[in-house]
Scaffold this motif. Structure first.
Motif, PDB file in Angstrom:
ATOM      1  N   UNK A 186      -2.536  -4.913   7.059  1.00 56.42           N
ATOM      2  CA  UNK A 186      -2.371  -4.091   6.623  1.00 56.42           C
ATOM      3  C   UNK A 186      -0.582  -4.725   6.277  1.00 56.42           C
ATOM      4  N   UNK A 187      -0.086  -5.467   7.110  1.00 59.54           N
ATOM      5  CA  UNK A 187       1.594  -5.894   6.505  1.00 59.54           C
ATOM      6  C   UNK A 187       1.830  -6.930   5.375  1.00 59.54           C
ATOM      7  N   UNK A 188       0.124  -6.868   5.001  1.00 53.46           N
ATOM      8  CA  UNK A 188       0.306  -7.981   3.532  1.00 53.46           C
ATOM      9  C   UNK A 188       1.045  -7.664   2.772  1.00 53.46           C
ATOM     10  N   UNK A 189       1.128  -6.411   1.929  1.00 55.11           N
ATOM     11  CA  UNK A 189       1.433  -6.151   0.785  1.00 55.11           C
ATOM     12  C   UNK A 189       3.451  -5.749   1.488  1.00 55.11           C
ATOM     13  N   UNK A 190       2.766  -4.786   1.939  1.00 52.83           N
ATOM     14  CA  UNK A 190       4.543  -4.594   3.258  1.00 52.83           C
ATOM     15  C   UNK A 190       5.643  -5.642   2.912  1.00 52.83           C
ATOM     16  N   UNK A 191       4.951  -6.951   3.670  1.00 53.02           N
ATOM     17  CA  UNK A 191       5.694  -7.763   4.138  1.00 53.02           C
ATOM     18  C   UNK A 191       5.621  -8.804   2.957  1.00 53.02           C
ATOM     19  N   UNK A 192       5.006  -8.582   2.132  1.00 54.95           N
ATOM     20  CA  UNK A 192       5.328  -9.829   0.665  1.00 54.95           C
ATOM     21  C   UNK A 192       6.733  -8.685  -0.236  1.00 54.95           C
ATOM     22  N   UNK A 193       7.034  -6.933  -0.066  1.00 51.64           N
ATOM     23  CA  UNK A 193       7.782  -5.943  -0.563  1.00 51.64           C
ATOM     24  C   UNK A 193       9.118  -6.407  -0.448  1.00 51.64           C
ATOM     25  N   UNK A 194       8.743  -6.678   0.716  1.00 56.71           N
ATOM     26  CA  UNK A 194       9.668  -6.816   2.088  1.00 56.71           C
ATOM     27  C   UNK A 194      10.515  -8.796   1.695  1.00 56.71           C
ATOM     28  N   UNK A 195       9.833  -9.676   1.273  1.00 55.09           N
ATOM     29  CA  UNK A 195      10.458 -10.798   0.664  1.00 55.09           C
ATOM     30  C   UNK A 195      10.887 -10.798  -0.866  1.00 55.09           C
ATOM     31  N   UNK A 196       9.563 -10.166  -1.493  1.00 59.38           N
ATOM     32  CA  UNK A 196      10.005 -10.316  -3.013  1.00 59.38           C
ATOM     33  C   UNK A 196      12.055  -9.126  -3.138  1.00 59.38           C
ATOM     34  N   UNK A 197      12.036  -8.113  -2.575  1.00 63.56           N
ATOM     35  CA  UNK A 197      13.413  -7.159  -2.388  1.00 63.56           C
ATOM     36  C   UNK A 197      14.233  -8.576  -1.558  1.00 63.56           C
ATOM     37  N   UNK A 198      14.146  -9.270  -0.611  1.00 59.73           N
ATOM     38  CA  UNK A 198      15.084 -10.516  -0.077  1.00 59.73           C
ATOM     39  C   UNK A 198      15.270 -11.545  -0.805  1.00 59.73           C
ATOM     40  N   UNK A 199      14.767 -11.918  -1.850  1.00 58.43           N
ATOM     41  CA  UNK A 199      14.975 -12.683  -3.123  1.00 58.43           C
ATOM     42  C   UNK A 199      16.205 -11.881  -3.813  1.00 58.43           C
ATOM     43  N   UNK A 200      15.634 -10.266  -4.600  1.00 60.75           N
ATOM     44  CA  UNK A 200      16.907 -10.345  -5.500  1.00 60.75           C
ATOM     45  C   UNK A 200      17.537  -9.741  -4.807  1.00 60.75           C
ATOM     46  N   UNK A 201      17.531  -8.554  -4.040  1.00 56.62           N
ATOM     47  CA  UNK A 201      18.384  -7.834  -3.602  1.00 56.62           C
ATOM     48  C   UNK A 201      19.642  -8.565  -3.316  1.00 56.62           C
ATOM     49  N   UNK A 202      20.595  -7.666  -3.805  1.00 57.65           N
ATOM     50  CA  UNK A 202      22.109  -8.119  -3.751  1.00 57.65           C
ATOM     51  C   UNK A 202      22.800  -9.260  -4.543  1.00 57.65           C
ATOM     52  N   UNK A 203      21.669  -9.267  -5.741  1.00 48.33           N
ATOM     53  CA  UNK A 203      22.179 -10.614  -6.666  1.00 48.33           C
ATOM     54  C   UNK A 203      21.545 -10.657  -7.680  1.00 48.33           C
ATOM     55  N   UNK A 204      22.516 -11.059  -7.908  1.00 51.45           N
ATOM     56  CA  UNK A 204      22.640 -11.259  -9.845  1.00 51.45           C
ATOM     57  C   UNK A 204      21.710 -12.486 -10.333  1.00 51.45           C
ATOM     58  N   UNK A 205      20.857 -11.602 -11.500  1.00 59.72           N
ATOM     59  CA  UNK A 205      19.470 -11.623 -11.787  1.00 59.72           C
ATOM     60  C   UNK A 205      19.075 -12.887 -12.530  1.00 59.72           C
ATOM     61  N   UNK A 206      21.155 -13.403 -12.950  1.00 57.88           N
ATOM     62  CA  UNK A 206      21.414 -14.581 -13.684  1.00 57.88           C
ATOM     63  C   UNK A 206      21.435 -15.953 -12.730  1.00 57.88           C
TER      64      UNK A 206
END
Length: 261
Positions: A186-206
Motif C-alpha cells: 500500500x505504501x510502495x507508490x506513495x513512498x516512491x513519490x515522496x522520495x522522488x519529490x525529495x530528490x528534486x524539490x527545492x533544487x535546480x535541475x541544472x
C-alpha cells in the motif's frame, strides 16, 4: 505517441511509468522498444523532473518474453539483437540524468530485475520476489545482469545469485544490497513519490542532472576521469542563473527561486 505496453501519468513534475503487458508484464521486443521511446521522451520533457518505474497488477516484470526465445533458437544474430535491445534499454535508463526510481510491486525476475538494476534507486515490498533464473533455461542474464549485479552487491554475491538461480524476498534483497528500501504494498507508490519529490524539490535541475551524471558515469570509469567530469560540471554551473540565485538566496537567508537554467 500511441502506447500499447505502458501507462504514463505525470503529476507534480514526477512521471510514473507503469509497464502494462498482461499477464506478467514480460519484456517482449515490442515492449522494450516502447519503453525506450517513453524514456527518450521523458528525458526531453522539461516538465518532468523525476521518474518512477513500476508494473501493473501483481507483477513488476516477470522476465523476457520466452516465446521470442523459442523463435530465436538456432539464430545467433537474432539472439544478439534481443540482447542488444535489452541492454540498450537498461543503459538508457541508467544514463538518464533525471532520477529514476524502480517501485518493485511484485515478481521481478530475469530481465525484470535487470531493468530494475538499471534504475538509480529501488524500493520493493516484503512479498516481491527478485532473481535471475536464466541458467535454468540454459541461458545467462543478458540485459546487463552479470555486470550490474556484481557492482550493486559484490562478485561473490553475483556468482551465488546467478549460479543458484535463487529468488529473494524483498527483505532478503535489502540485505544483499539489491534494493534500498522495503515498504508495504500500500505504501510502495506513495513512498516512491515522496522520495522522488525529495530528490528534486527545492533544487535546480541544472545541478540535479549534473550530480546524477557524475555519480552514474563515475561508477563506470577510473577515479581520475570521474574527478575530471566532476570539476568540469561544477565549473559549468558558475555560468548558470540558478547558481547565482542559489548562492544569493543563501546569503540573503531565503528560499531560492530556481528557473532551471
Amino acid at each position: 505517441m500511441s502506447k500499447s505496453y505502458t501507462n504514463v501519468i505525470t503529476e507534480n513534475a514526477i512521471a510514473v511509468v507503469e509497464i502494462d503487458h498482461a499477464p506478467a508484464n514480460t519484456l517482449s521486443t515490442a515492449c522494450i522498444s516502447e519503453l525506450r521511446m517513453v524514456f527518450k521522451n521523458l528525458a526531453k520533457d522539461d516538465e518532468v523532473k523525476a521518474i518512477i518505474l513500476t508494473g501493473a497488477g501483481r507483477f513488476f516484470v516477470a522476465g523476457a518474453d520466452i516465446k521470442e526465445f523459442i523463435d530465436a533458437l538456432g539464430d545467433k544474430q537474432q539472439g544478439l539483437a534481443m540482447a542488444t535491445a535489452g541492454q540498450d534499454l537498461c543503459n538508457e535508463i541508467e544514463w538518464m540524468k533525471k532520477p529514476v526510481i524502480a517501485a518493485i510491486n511484485g515478481a521481478c525476475l530475469g530481465g525484470g530485475l535487470e531493468l530494475a538494476m538499471g534504475c538509480h534507486y529501488r524500493i520493493t515490498t516484503p512479498t516481491a520476489t527478485l532473481g535471475l533464473p536464466e541458467l535454468q533455461l540454459g541461458l545467462i542474464p543478458t540485459f546487463g545482469g552479470t555486470q550490474r549485479l556484481s557492482r550493486l552487491t559484490n562478485t561473490a554475491n553475483a556468482l551465488k545469485l546467478i549460479l543458484t538461480s535463487e529468488q529473494l524476498s524483498g527483505e532478503e534483497a535489502l540485505k544483499e544490497g539489491l534494493v534500498q528500501l522495503v515498504v508495504s504494498q500500500e505504501e510502495l507508490l506513495p513512498t516512491a513519490k515522496t522520495i522522488a519529490k525529495a530528490f528534486v524539490d527545492g533544487k535546480s535541475m541544472t545541478s540535479v542532472m549534473r550530480a546524477v551524471e557524475c555519480i552514474i558515469q563515475g561508477a563506470n570509469e577510473p577515479l581520475a576521469n570521474g574527478l575530471e567530469r566532476e570539476r568540469t560540471l561544477f565549473a559549468e554551473l558558475f555560468l548558470t542563473d540558478d547558481a547565482k540565485e542559489g548562492i544569493q538566496a543563501f546569503v540573503e537567508k531565503r528560499k531560492p527561486i530556481f528557473e532551471h537554467s
